[in-house]
Design a protein around this motif. Structure first.
Motif, PDB file in Angstrom:
ATOM      1  N   ALA A  35       0.780  -1.343   0.015  1.00  6.45           N
ATOM      2  CA  ALA A  35       0.422  -0.294   0.074  1.00  6.45           C
ATOM      3  C   ALA A  35       0.668   1.258  -0.354  1.00  6.45           C
ATOM      4  N   GLU A  36       2.040   1.301   0.470  1.00  3.94           N
ATOM      5  CA  GLU A  36       3.646   2.272   1.333  1.00  3.94           C
ATOM      6  C   GLU A  36       3.262   2.591  -0.401  1.00  3.94           C
ATOM      7  N   GLN A  37       3.917   1.539  -1.116  1.00  4.93           N
ATOM      8  CA  GLN A  37       4.686   1.480  -2.359  1.00  4.93           C
ATOM      9  C   GLN A  37       4.346   2.834  -3.999  1.00  4.93           C
ATOM     10  N   THR A  78       1.151   9.711  -0.050  1.00  2.00           N
ATOM     11  CA  THR A  78       0.974   9.521   1.601  1.00  2.00           C
ATOM     12  C   THR A  78       2.678   9.981   1.199  1.00  2.00           C
ATOM     13  N   GLU A  79       3.693   9.449   0.704  1.00  2.00           N
ATOM     14  CA  GLU A  79       5.445  10.072   1.048  1.00  2.00           C
ATOM     15  C   GLU A  79       4.911  11.526   0.141  1.00  2.00           C
ATOM     16  N   SER A  88       1.181   8.096  13.562  1.00  2.00           N
ATOM     17  CA  SER A  88      -0.051   7.044  14.810  1.00  2.00           C
ATOM     18  C   SER A  88      -1.328   7.308  12.974  1.00  2.00           C
ATOM     19  N   TYR A  89      -0.576   8.364  12.029  1.00  2.00           N
ATOM     20  CA  TYR A  89      -1.174   7.563  11.067  1.00  2.00           C
ATOM     21  C   TYR A  89      -0.755   6.432  10.291  1.00  2.00           C
ATOM     22  N   LEU A  90       0.888   6.119  10.343  1.00  5.44           N
ATOM     23  CA  LEU A  90       1.202   4.733  10.065  1.00  5.44           C
ATOM     24  C   LEU A  90       1.273   3.814  10.554  1.00  5.44           C
ATOM     25  N   ASP A 104      -2.378  16.353  -3.712  1.00  2.37           N
ATOM     26  CA  ASP A 104      -3.889  16.075  -3.782  1.00  2.37           C
ATOM     27  C   ASP A 104      -4.632  17.025  -3.195  1.00  2.37           C
ATOM     28  N   ILE A 105      -5.271  18.040  -3.903  1.00  6.55           N
ATOM     29  CA  ILE A 105      -6.174  18.689  -3.597  1.00  6.55           C
ATOM     30  C   ILE A 105      -7.088  18.665  -3.157  1.00  6.55           C
TER      31      ILE A 105
END
Length: 620
Positions: free
Chosen positions: A24-26, A31-32, A50-52, A254-255
């Protein structure tokens, strides 16, 4: 400065579902970029993970979309309130979902959104479930994390001569320990311990072991009790003008993620030693009305000085948030004063509409008396402080409006209003306007602003995302802002701007790439002068990035990034350039809870103004 770094994380043993989190992170470029922007704003790595943690939990315990409510969906922090509202309306109108593919029929939901949340959701029968106290206490999952890290190069603080001891008496290792018990996102408790590099352990000033301990107990959905927090927790009110302690992102590609969205009370078990409450809080729900109350008493680090006035009372000249307790001076400032906090919220919530009233107050054991300079003459002073606000949100067709109006102890005002819009199946837009008086102050505010704290700012942010083709997406934003009063290192009222254009292309499921150009213009003092008020100029900071992610097989993926940065000062000699390139490989073994990550990275920067941040997969 030239650096070549090579990172190989071998034998990271995860639970069975943790490789799902890695996948998912990839593919989460958003997110990055959010974490990289946050690191740049804070000049360092965020300590709140906390997000991770939330992503890791939902990767193991996927959220059932047929039973999820508004707060459950907000915990994902991957979809906007407009998308959440459209989803809930769709489910109320047509009933529970039959298949995950049905998500494509929801207005404002596109394929990119669905792919982003797919690793964390499921669709199954909407069965009611009420857990007994025994189930909550015995049927959950236990997890333990022990993380130790050490910089290979020995810094000056650890070097000592034969007769002169090192500045830092502790070891070079930074150690973090976290135990957590969790039952279906409804009940959890845990304890954390943290030791920074240079701090002692089980000796000297830290005979109790870790320098920092944290405990939390948190429960959801117990009859009328929607949320219950005991120990360490965070409080999030409105849109962050009065108080916001959870992780919050600002401008990024991501606006649609411009609105603050989180539960008012959230458990805290990260390594940061400053930005949380210590006490108890509760949220009660009666039909459409929620009532929240919380209280906290905790020790904080700070500089205490003797007052020369007739009161002969110690005063707090500054509050410290680093959490470092290595040297004699740092240890002497540990737990220097007590901060007591109390506050609450009353909100009315019906589908598509929300209105709330917030209040919070602080009291210090000693008066806060800062050294006054031109830029900080409106800073918080005295033994107490309080803020009040009202916030709202409502959805009308494809438009979602939100905002907050706040006032502080000195009757200074702050306003923020925003709009999320789905203009077309292929076009999304957002707008945020803020107007915050130069004298407005909040102790733990974190709104959608250019400044770190919401104060002394006017601005207008606009963003647009266009999807002309299923494999192509163009995102852009522009932000114009001004600061009516002086700021730190800015000795005059000033203005600035920020722009970003990003083009993402995904020709196949295995290949994804994006390129972006970013430009920031923000005023700063002219260096090299001895004037009381220095001249101000507006340097330009531009960057270009190209990134390609390639899933070569189900087990092996390869990522590559190139980034260039140009900083243009007032003179040619002050110009700086930066350059970064890395290649990263990830291999997940089949049928084994083992993932190998490796990265080769080269970067070259000419100074602080040309610094570059890059997100790196790591242990939480």
């Amino acid at each position: 400065m030239k650096k070549v770094t090579f990172t190989l994380v071998a034998f990271l043993v995860y639970l069975y579902a943790f490789p799902q989190q890695e996948r998912a992170e990839q593919h989460s470029n958003t997110t990055e970029q959010q974490f990289e922007n946050l690191a740049e704003q804070q000049n360092g790595e965020p300590e709140d993970d906390s997000y991770l943690q939330s992503n890791a939990y939902f990767s193991r315990n996927k959220l059932n979309l047929n039973t999820a409510d508004e707060n459950d969906l907000r915990q994902l922090q991957l979809i906007s309130d407009l998308q959440i509202d459209h989803f809930l309306r769709y489910r109320r109108l047509l009933g529970k979902l039959i298949s995950i593919y049905e998500l494509q029929a929801i207005p404002a939901w596109d394929v990119a959104t669905i792919e982003r949340i797919l690793p964390f959701i499921r669709v199954s029968d909407a069965r009611s479930f009420t857990a007994s106290l025994k189930q909550r206490l015995t049927a959950g999952q236990h997890s333990m994390l022990l993380r130790s890290q050490e910089v290979l190069e020995e810094s000056n603080g650890f070097i000592h001569a034969d007769s002169v001891p090192a500045i830092y008496p502790g070891s070079r290792a930074k150690v973090f320990l976290r135990y957590k018990y969790m039952f279906q996102n409804m009940f959890q408790f845990g304890i954390t311990g943290d030791k920074d590099a240079g701090e002692q352990f089980l000796k000297g000033s830290q005979k109790q072991g870790f320098d920092f301990y944290s405990f939390h107990l948190f429960a959801r959905k117990i009859g009328l009790v929607k949320l219950l927090a005991i120990g360490d927790f965070t409080v999030n009110l409105g849109q962050g003008l009065t108080h916001w302690q959870s992780l919050a992102f600002n401008k990024n590609s991501d606006i649609t993620l411009v609105k603050r969205q989180a539960e008012i009370l959230r458990p805290y078990n990260s390594s940061g030693e400053y930005n949380f409450m210590r006490g108890a809080g509760i949220t009660l729900g009666f039909n459409h009305v929620d009532f929240t109350a919380f209280g906290s008493v905790r020790k904080l680090d700070g500089h205490l000085n003797s007052d020369t006035s007739s009161t002969n009372e110690d005063i707090i000249s500054s509050i410290l948030s680093s959490g470092y307790h290595r040297t004699v001076n740092e240890i002497s400032r540990k737990n220097a004063f007590t901060q007591s906090s109390v506050g609450g919220n009353i909100s009315y919530n019906v589908p598509g509409y929300h209105i709330g009233v917030n209040g919070i107050g602080f009291k210090f054991s000693s008066p806060l008396v800062r050294n006054i300079y031109s830029y900080n003459q409106f800073a918080i002073q005295g033994k107490d402080w309080h803020n009040y606000s009202a916030d709202y949100s409502f959805t009308y067709r494809n438009f979602h409006f939100f905002g907050e109006a706040a006032i502080d102890k000195n009757d200074s005002k702050a306003f923020i209003n925003g709009l999320l819009a789905s203009l077309d199946e292929k076009v999304d837009a957002s707008l945020v306007y803020r107007n915050i008086e130069k004298s407005y102050q909040s102790l733990y505010g974190s709104a959608f602003t250019e400044n770190t704290l919401p104060t002394n700012e006017k601005g207008l942010f606009t963003g647009i995302a266009i999807k002309p083709h299923s494999s192509l997406k163009v995102e852009a934003y522009g932000d114009l802002f001004s600061f009516p009063w002086l700021k730190y290192r800015v000795d005059a009222p000033s203005s600035g701007s920020a722009y970003l254009v990003q083009i993402s292309y995904k020709p196949t499921r295995q290949i994804e790439c994006y390129t972006r150009f970013k430009n920031d213009n923000k005023a700063i003092n002219l260096s090299g002068t001895d004037l009381a008020l220095r001249p101000v100029y507006t340097p330009s900071k531009r960057s270009w990035r190209m990134q390609v992610n390639h899933a070569i097989s189900r087990c092996f993926s390869l990522n590559q990034r190139t980034e260039l940065l140009w900083f243009q000062g007032n003179e040619k000699k002050n110009n700086e350039q930066g350059f970064l390139i890395y290649v990263e490989g990830k291999y997940k073994f089949k049928y084994k809870p083992l993932t190998l990550n490796g990265r080769f990275q080269y970067f070259e920067t000419e100074g602080f103004n040309s610094r570059i941040y890059a997100y790196e997969s790591d242990v939480l």
